[in-house]
Design an enzyme around this catalytic site. Structure first.
Site, PDB file in Angstrom:
ATOM      1  N   ASP A  34       0.852  -1.186   0.000  1.00 41.21           N
ATOM      2  CA  ASP A  34       0.000   0.000   0.000  1.00 41.21           C
ATOM      3  C   ASP A  34       0.892   1.242   0.000  1.00 41.21           C
ATOM      4  O   ASP A  34       1.907   1.318   0.673  1.00 41.21           O
ATOM      5  CB  ASP A  34      -0.907  -0.010   1.235  1.00 41.21           C
ATOM      6  N   ASN A  89     -12.765  -3.205   2.832  1.00 44.31           N
ATOM      7  CA  ASN A  89     -13.647  -2.047   2.954  1.00 44.31           C
ATOM      8  C   ASN A  89     -14.644  -2.108   1.801  1.00 44.31           C
ATOM      9  O   ASN A  89     -14.249  -2.253   0.642  1.00 44.31           O
ATOM     10  CB  ASN A  89     -12.844  -0.749   2.887  1.00 44.31           C
ATOM     11  N   GLY A  95     -14.993   3.253   4.154  1.00 48.27           N
ATOM     12  CA  GLY A  95     -13.636   3.687   3.838  1.00 48.27           C
ATOM     13  C   GLY A  95     -13.124   3.221   2.497  1.00 48.27           C
ATOM     14  O   GLY A  95     -11.942   3.401   2.190  1.00 48.27           O
ATOM     15  N   GLN A  96     -14.000   2.607   1.679  1.00 47.36           N
ATOM     16  CA  GLN A  96     -13.528   2.184   0.356  1.00 47.36           C
ATOM     17  C   GLN A  96     -13.324   3.402  -0.535  1.00 47.36           C
ATOM     18  O   GLN A  96     -14.226   4.248  -0.673  1.00 47.36           O
ATOM     19  CB  GLN A  96     -14.519   1.218  -0.303  1.00 47.36           C
ATOM     20  N   HIS A 102     -10.288  -5.334  -3.250  1.00 42.93           N
ATOM     21  CA  HIS A 102      -8.930  -5.568  -2.756  1.00 42.93           C
ATOM     22  C   HIS A 102      -8.987  -5.933  -1.293  1.00 42.93           C
ATOM     23  O   HIS A 102      -9.787  -5.392  -0.533  1.00 42.93           O
ATOM     24  CB  HIS A 102      -8.033  -4.345  -2.974  1.00 42.93           C
ATOM     25  N   LEU A 103      -8.097  -6.837  -0.912  1.00 41.32           N
ATOM     26  CA  LEU A 103      -7.982  -7.298   0.468  1.00 41.32           C
ATOM     27  C   LEU A 103      -6.775  -6.623   1.099  1.00 41.32           C
ATOM     28  O   LEU A 103      -5.645  -6.765   0.613  1.00 41.32           O
ATOM     29  CB  LEU A 103      -7.798  -8.818   0.470  1.00 41.32           C
ATOM     30  N   HIS A 104      -7.008  -5.849   2.168  1.00 46.25           N
ATOM     31  CA  HIS A 104      -5.897  -5.276   2.928  1.00 46.25           C
ATOM     32  C   HIS A 104      -5.317  -6.357   3.839  1.00 46.25           C
ATOM     33  O   HIS A 104      -6.070  -7.034   4.556  1.00 46.25           O
ATOM     34  CB  HIS A 104      -6.378  -4.141   3.836  1.00 46.25           C
TER      35      HIS A 104
HETATM   36  P1  5GP Z   1      -9.606   1.412   0.242  1.00 48.39           P
HETATM   37  O1  5GP Z   1      -9.612   2.777   0.920  1.00 48.39           O
HETATM   38  O2  5GP Z   1     -10.355   1.485  -1.073  1.00 48.39           O
HETATM   39  O3  5GP Z   1     -10.026   0.279   1.108  1.00 48.39           O
HETATM   40  O4  5GP Z   1      -8.092   1.119  -0.073  1.00 48.39           O
HETATM   41  C1  5GP Z   1      -7.392   1.721  -1.122  1.00 48.39           C
HETATM   42  C2  5GP Z   1      -5.936   1.680  -0.737  1.00 48.39           C
HETATM   43  O5  5GP Z   1      -5.176   1.908  -1.902  1.00 48.39           O
HETATM   44  C3  5GP Z   1      -5.542   2.774   0.272  1.00 48.39           C
HETATM   45  O6  5GP Z   1      -5.033   2.153   1.448  1.00 48.39           O
HETATM   46  C4  5GP Z   1      -4.491   3.584  -0.463  1.00 48.39           C
HETATM   47  O7  5GP Z   1      -3.433   3.978   0.370  1.00 48.39           O
HETATM   48  C5  5GP Z   1      -4.038   2.636  -1.557  1.00 48.39           C
HETATM   49  N1  5GP Z   1      -3.605   3.290  -2.787  1.00 48.39           N
HETATM   50  C6  5GP Z   1      -4.246   4.302  -3.440  1.00 48.39           C
HETATM   51  N2  5GP Z   1      -3.604   4.598  -4.575  1.00 48.39           N
HETATM   52  C7  5GP Z   1      -2.543   3.744  -4.650  1.00 48.39           C
HETATM   53  C8  5GP Z   1      -1.496   3.566  -5.608  1.00 48.39           C
HETATM   54  O8  5GP Z   1      -1.418   4.233  -6.638  1.00 48.39           O
HETATM   55  N3  5GP Z   1      -0.574   2.596  -5.349  1.00 48.39           N
HETATM   56  C9  5GP Z   1      -0.635   1.820  -4.205  1.00 48.39           C
HETATM   57  N4  5GP Z   1       0.330   0.903  -4.049  1.00 48.39           N
HETATM   58  N5  5GP Z   1      -1.615   1.965  -3.296  1.00 48.39           N
HETATM   59  C10 5GP Z   1      -2.544   2.909  -3.510  1.00 48.39           C
END
Ligand code: 5GP
Ligand code: ZN
Length: 116
Positions: A34, A89, A95-96, A102-104
């Site tokens: 991330d 999320n 928080g998405q 995607h799986l954190h």
């Molecule tokens: P969400 O908030 O949708 O659950 O997670 C999206 C994640 O993608 C966030 O934790 C954010 O830091 C990460 N992210 C956003 N843009 C990029 C990117 O261009 N490259 C990488 N490696 N992570 C990203």
């Protein structure tokens, strides 16, 4: 359905068009760090197949959801972590921000509950 292909950030990372720090790959998923890590290990496990969120992926390709979970455990174990937190999320209030499932995978520190 939300953005796909050229319009979708994670489709572009999965295809290699946008670089990422990839830590593992399988035929169905790519795991990369991330950009804004929330733990010493913070990896996103991203299916090659575009789906807007985890539930949509479960409808389209349930076995791929299992593959994400297995790859998440492998990434954490390979980095030396017995414990890890897995998060999907789903929806803006949760928080998405990227609407490609995607799986954190978070590990390497002690974590509180409930999450913020
Ligand atoms: P969400 O908030 O949708 O659950 O997670 C999206 C994640 O993608 C966030 O934790 C954010 O830091 C990460 N992210 C956003 N843009 C990029 C990117 O261009 N490259 C990488 N490696 N992570 C990203
Ligand atoms: Zn996508």
């Amino acid at each position: 359905m939300a953005a796909v292909g050229d319009d979708c950030l994670f489709c572009r990372i999965v295809s290699g068009e946008i670089p990422a720090d990839v830590v593992a790959e399988t035929d169905v998923a790519v795991a990369f760090r991330d950009l804004n890590p929330q733990a010493p290990l913070h990896v996103l496990v991203v299916p090659r197949l575009h789906a807007a969120d985890a539930a949509e992926l479960a409808d389209a390709a349930p076995e791929t959801v299992a593959a994400l979970v297995r790859l998440g455990r492998q990434v954490a174990a390979d980095a030396g972590h017995d414990s890890h937190r897995l998060v999907f999320n789903t929806g803006p209030d949760a928080g998405q921000t990227v609407f490609h499932a995607h799986l954190h995978v978070l590990a390497g520190r002690s974590m509180s509950w409930p999450p913020g």
